[in-house]
Scaffold this motif. Structure first.
Motif, mmCIF file in Angstrom:
data_model
loop_
_atom_site.group_PDB
_atom_site.id
_atom_site.type_symbol
_atom_site.label_atom_id
_atom_site.label_comp_id
_atom_site.label_asym_id
_atom_site.label_seq_id
_atom_site.Cartn_x
_atom_site.Cartn_y
_atom_site.Cartn_z
ATOM 1 N N PRO A 132 -4.142 0.554 -13.023
ATOM 2 C CA PRO A 132 -4.812 -0.742 -12.509
ATOM 3 C C PRO A 132 -5.554 -1.221 -13.857
ATOM 4 C CG PRO A 132 -5.024 0.811 -11.006
ATOM 5 C CD PRO A 132 -4.612 1.668 -12.064
ATOM 6 N N GLY A 133 -6.178 -0.546 -14.593
ATOM 7 C CA GLY A 133 -7.085 -0.956 -15.778
ATOM 8 C C GLY A 133 -5.874 -1.660 -16.804
ATOM 9 N N VAL A 134 -5.088 -0.854 -17.040
ATOM 10 C CA VAL A 134 -4.022 -0.811 -18.287
ATOM 11 C C VAL A 134 -3.263 -2.375 -17.972
ATOM 12 C CG1 VAL A 134 -2.105 -0.305 -19.711
ATOM 13 C CG2 VAL A 134 -3.987 1.085 -19.191
ATOM 14 N N ARG A 135 -2.686 -2.316 -16.699
ATOM 15 C CA ARG A 135 -1.810 -3.275 -16.197
ATOM 16 C C ARG A 135 -2.702 -4.691 -16.133
ATOM 17 N NH1 ARG A 135 3.519 -3.389 -13.661
ATOM 18 N NH2 ARG A 135 3.642 -5.493 -12.524
ATOM 19 N N GLY A 136 -3.769 -4.689 -15.681
ATOM 20 C CA GLY A 136 -4.505 -5.784 -15.358
ATOM 21 C C GLY A 136 -5.525 -6.306 -16.318
ATOM 22 N N HIS A 137 -5.279 -5.933 -17.668
ATOM 23 C CA HIS A 137 -6.391 -6.400 -18.664
ATOM 24 C C HIS A 137 -5.713 -7.770 -19.243
ATOM 25 C CE1 HIS A 137 -3.703 -4.674 -22.027
ATOM 26 N NE2 HIS A 137 -4.327 -5.535 -22.743
ATOM 27 N N HIS A 138 -4.841 -8.334 -18.948
ATOM 28 C CA HIS A 138 -4.561 -9.727 -19.323
ATOM 29 C C HIS A 138 -4.553 -10.758 -18.334
ATOM 30 C CE1 HIS A 138 -3.957 -9.468 -23.593
ATOM 31 N NE2 HIS A 138 -3.369 -8.455 -23.546
ATOM 32 N N GLU A 139 -4.811 -10.241 -17.179
ATOM 33 C CA GLU A 139 -5.090 -11.176 -15.870
ATOM 34 C C GLU A 139 -5.941 -12.104 -16.240
ATOM 35 O OE1 GLU A 139 -2.861 -11.488 -13.615
ATOM 36 O OE2 GLU A 139 -1.799 -9.341 -13.267
ATOM 37 N N ARG A 140 -6.027 -13.209 -15.510
ATOM 38 C CA ARG A 140 -7.120 -14.327 -15.518
ATOM 39 C C ARG A 140 -7.996 -14.532 -14.500
ATOM 40 N NH1 ARG A 140 -5.954 -19.582 -19.297
ATOM 41 N NH2 ARG A 140 -7.341 -20.088 -17.718
ATOM 42 N N TYR A 141 -9.181 -14.824 -14.526
ATOM 43 C CA TYR A 141 -10.042 -14.593 -13.129
ATOM 44 C C TYR A 141 -9.555 -15.855 -12.376
ATOM 45 C CZ TYR A 141 -14.228 -13.959 -10.504
ATOM 46 O OH TYR A 141 -15.220 -13.648 -9.573
ATOM 47 N N ASP A 142 -9.053 -16.828 -12.955
ATOM 48 C CA ASP A 142 -8.534 -17.959 -12.170
ATOM 49 C C ASP A 142 -7.162 -17.785 -11.643
ATOM 50 O OD1 ASP A 142 -7.122 -18.583 -14.526
ATOM 51 O OD2 ASP A 142 -8.218 -20.305 -15.003
ATOM 52 N N GLY A 143 -6.626 -16.626 -11.915
ATOM 53 C CA GLY A 143 -5.204 -16.467 -11.418
ATOM 54 C C GLY A 143 -3.961 -16.830 -12.310
ATOM 55 N N TYR A 144 -4.193 -17.292 -13.408
ATOM 56 C CA TYR A 144 -3.234 -17.764 -14.440
ATOM 57 C C TYR A 144 -2.816 -16.722 -15.277
ATOM 58 C CZ TYR A 144 -3.673 -22.283 -12.127
ATOM 59 O OH TYR A 144 -3.813 -23.402 -11.210
ATOM 60 N N GLY A 145 -3.229 -15.486 -15.228
ATOM 61 C CA GLY A 145 -3.171 -14.532 -16.146
ATOM 62 C C GLY A 145 -1.533 -13.793 -15.927
ATOM 63 N N TYR A 146 -1.193 -12.761 -16.290
ATOM 64 C CA TYR A 146 0.039 -11.890 -16.224
ATOM 65 C C TYR A 146 -0.425 -10.479 -16.144
ATOM 66 C CZ TYR A 146 -0.066 -11.051 -21.470
ATOM 67 O OH TYR A 146 -0.538 -10.735 -22.591
ATOM 68 N N PRO A 147 0.266 -9.653 -15.616
ATOM 69 C CA PRO A 147 1.855 -9.872 -15.190
ATOM 70 C C PRO A 147 1.810 -10.097 -13.705
ATOM 71 C CG PRO A 147 1.521 -7.430 -15.173
ATOM 72 C CD PRO A 147 -0.149 -8.324 -15.685
ATOM 73 N N ASP A 148 0.858 -9.934 -12.959
ATOM 74 C CA ASP A 148 0.841 -10.077 -11.675
ATOM 75 C C ASP A 148 0.363 -11.401 -10.865
ATOM 76 O OD1 ASP A 148 2.434 -7.778 -11.317
ATOM 77 O OD2 ASP A 148 0.258 -6.863 -11.450
ATOM 78 N N ALA A 149 -0.335 -12.239 -12.022
ATOM 79 C CA ALA A 149 -1.185 -13.513 -11.589
ATOM 80 C C ALA A 149 -2.207 -13.400 -10.582
ATOM 81 C CB ALA A 149 -0.176 -14.716 -11.230
ATOM 82 N N LEU A 150 -2.836 -11.916 -10.618
ATOM 83 C CA LEU A 150 -4.009 -11.726 -9.602
ATOM 84 C C LEU A 150 -5.075 -12.634 -9.982
ATOM 85 C CD1 LEU A 150 -3.991 -7.962 -9.657
ATOM 86 C CD2 LEU A 150 -2.819 -9.404 -8.061
ATOM 87 N N LYS A 151 -5.887 -12.584 -8.640
ATOM 88 C CA LYS A 151 -6.907 -13.774 -8.992
ATOM 89 C C LYS A 151 -8.420 -13.158 -8.599
ATOM 90 C CE LYS A 151 -8.101 -18.567 -7.574
ATOM 91 N NZ LYS A 151 -7.700 -19.517 -6.693
ATOM 92 N N GLY A 152 -9.542 -13.548 -9.393
ATOM 93 C CA GLY A 152 -10.679 -13.093 -9.069
ATOM 94 C C GLY A 152 -10.747 -11.687 -8.788
ATOM 95 N N GLU A 153 -11.403 -11.193 -7.698
ATOM 96 C CA GLU A 153 -11.655 -9.919 -7.194
ATOM 97 C C GLU A 153 -10.760 -9.100 -6.926
ATOM 98 O OE1 GLU A 153 -15.531 -8.831 -6.381
ATOM 99 O OE2 GLU A 153 -15.611 -10.640 -7.790
#
Lengths: 452, 126
Positions: free
Chosen positions: A368-389
């Motif tokens: 989760p730490g590796v996969r999510g390190h380019h996510e953006r807090y506002d949800g416009y990141g990649y690869p899963d476009a996760l948002k906030g918490e």
């Protein structure tokens, strides 16, 4: 105070009616007293000062007043007192055995459940000192690589204190002849009156007697346990046996802990090597992953992550870009701006990362730490476009730490920006690019000079 | 005055417990003993000891029955009962809880633990 009280002794005799019957047999009035008061008969019945001592273990515990027949009573009670004392001694010996049994039963449970060398050796020494009178104790292990002797744990008793404390300065010197001899021969030894003779101990003033037992694993000496006492007391074979039993259990636990330790070391070395491999392939400056790990752990600490989570955070930070192994060198090393297609290839690295790690059991939990390190807090990141918490906390931390290090260090095509400038940038990105809490933690770390 | 009751059909176990708890006597605690369950129950009702070390395996009335009687029938909930069971002997934990025992210990008991527990229950340091 006598070890047996006359009052208690008489109450026991009363139960068996013996004393009453015998007093009934002899034709005289008697009075039995201890130092405090009359225990049998009446004070007024004492007509003369004629009295006979009642003893137990050589101590006078009371008197029988009366004529010559009272002497018989006195010796009878004395006899009973002594046999009572013997029973008491036997009982106490048994109780000591009970204690021993319980220690031997409990120690393995305690140390076997631990893989921490400090806890194991500490527990063993503590128990050894509790059960064998001593003023200091050490565990000395032989370093397998250098062959040197290292004190890994040492306790001493502070004068006047009931408990023992860990020593900071070694009390038992390593070049001691006795210690060297036990390590050499693997045979346990008792040395009473250490100060005398040839085997004079370096700190001879402090120790009177020593017991030294080897820690053996498959007949090989891996170290020793030493117990010493500053008082003029002689150790006996029984003490040695007990310490040997402790040593036996300690050896197994120490060996396990060492194996675990070396496995853990091998694991971290492998992770480190992997992390270095990415840096060689990528055009990042050396030490990027290490610094990101360093920053991440500090931020995580400020945010109050538990220890286990911090350990995962560190590993994830070290390996956050491992997926770049799967990105072609032409894209990875390209100095000019990437085309849209190249960009999307580059962005794939977080997914490759999780692919690589998913087959390593011990590293699966950091995905989760590796996969999510380019996510953006506002949800416009990649690869899963996760948002906030929804973005795992370790990923949110690595994201900020990664950006901070990438911007503050020099690149082949540009100089690094100043920390102030980058911080301003990061502050502007709080809430959109970055988690505001993580940004605050980074600012706090910098203000308190924890980071650089 | 605080009271301790020791119940075991084997005299050497009674002796060992008495010896273990000897220091309490110097602090004004009375140590009572009983050789079997029936005697134990009588002493508990007459003397109301603060803590009872109660052997389970006894002829006539066993430890479980004594405990159940004290806690359920006579409702003497403030009598702290420690059940003693021999090592290797199956101890029925469920039954121990059912009869309302406060604690159980295996023999050979650890003298230090017995002293510490007694200290705690009586509120007396020795």
């Amino acid at each position: 105070m006598p070890r047996i009280k006359l009052k208690k002794l008489l109450s026991k005799l009363e139960e068996s009616e013996v004393i009453k019957q015998i007093i009934g047999l002899i034709d005289t009035t008697i009075v039995i007293k201890d130092e405090e008061k009359v225990l049998y008969g009446e004070e007024t019945s004492i007509i003369s000062e004629e009295k006979y001592e009642i003893k137990a273990g050589g101590e006078i515990i009371g008197w029988v007043y009366g004529n010559k027949n009272a002497a018989t009573i006195a010796s009878l009670i004395t006899y009973m007192g002594n046999s009572e004392l013997e029973k008491k001694d036997l009982a106490n010996e048994t109780l000591d055995k009970y204690r021993e049994i319980n220690v031997l039963y409990n120690i393995p449970k305690k140390i076997a459940s631990s893989l921490d060398l400090n806890i194991i050796t500490g527990t063993v020494l503590y128990q050894a000192m509790k059960h064998i009178e001593s003023s200091c104790a050490s565990v000395i292990l032989i370093n397998e690589e250098t062959g040197e002797h290292e004190v890994v744990s040492e306790f001493h008793r502070k004068p006047g204190l009931k408990t023992f404390i860990r020593s900071s300065k070694p009390i038992i010197k390593l070049d001691n002849v006795i210690i060297r001899n036990v390590i050499l021969t693997g045979k346990a030894e008792i040395v009473n009156n250490v100060g005398e003779g040839l085997r004079k101990h370096n700190g001879g003033k402090e120790i009177n007697s020593l017991i030294c037992v080897p820690l053996l694993v498959k007949n090989k000496v891996i170290g020793i346990i030493v117990l010493g006492i500053d008082k003029p007391i002689n150790y006996e074979a029984e003490d040695l046996n007990l310490l040997n039993t402790f040593a036996l259990q300690a050896s197994i636990a120490i060996e396990n802990a060492k194996l675990y330790g070396s496995q853990k070391e091998a694991f971290f070395e492998t992770v480190q090597a992997l992390s270095d491999a990415i840096e060689i392939k990528d055009n990042y400056t050396a030490g990027h992953a290490k610094r990101v790990a360093h920053y991440s752990v500090i931020i995580g600490g400020i945010l109050g992550l538990p220890r286990s989570e911090l350990a995962r955070l560190k590993l994830a930070a070290l390996l956050h870009d491992i997926g770049k192994m799967g990105v072609s060198d032409t894209i990875l090393l390209k100095k000019s701006r990437l085309s849209e297609e190249e960009s999307s290839m580059m962005m794939k690295h977080v997914e490759y990362g999780s692919e690589i790690l998913k087959n390593v059991k011990k590293l699966r939990e950091i995905i989760p730490g590796v996969r999510g390190h380019h996510e953006r807090y506002d949800g416009y990141g990649y690869p899963d476009a996760l948002k906030g918490e929804d973005i795992p906390i370790i990923a949110r931390i690595i994201c900020v730490a990664d950006y901070f290090d990438a911007m503050t260090t020099d690149r082949p095509y540009r100089k690094g920006y100043s920390a102030e400038f980058v911080l301003g940038d990061i502050k502007k990105g709080a809430g959109s690019l970055f988690d505001p809490d993580v940004v605050r933690a980074l600012l706090k770390a910098i203000n308190e000079r924890k980071l650089i | 005055m605080a009271k301790i009751l020791i119940v075991d059909d084997e005299s050497h176990i009674r002796r060992l417990l008495e010896e273990t708890l000897e220091d309490f006597e110097d602090n004004g605690v009375q140590i009572l003993t009983a050789k079997n369950g029936t005697e134990a129950l009588q002493v508990i009702l007459d003397e109301r000891p603060n803590i009872v070390y109660l052997d389970i395996m006894m002829p006539e009335m066993n430890g479980y029955d004594v405990c159940a009687s004290v806690k359920k029938q006579y409702n003497l909930l403030d009598v702290y009962i420690v059940l003693l069971t021999a090592k290797g002997q199956e101890f029925d934990k469920k039954k121990g809880i059912e009869v309302g025992a406060n604690l159980y210990m295996t023999k050979p008991f650890d003298p230090d633990v017995v002293v510490a527990k007694t200290s705690e229950v009586l509120g007396i340091e020795v």
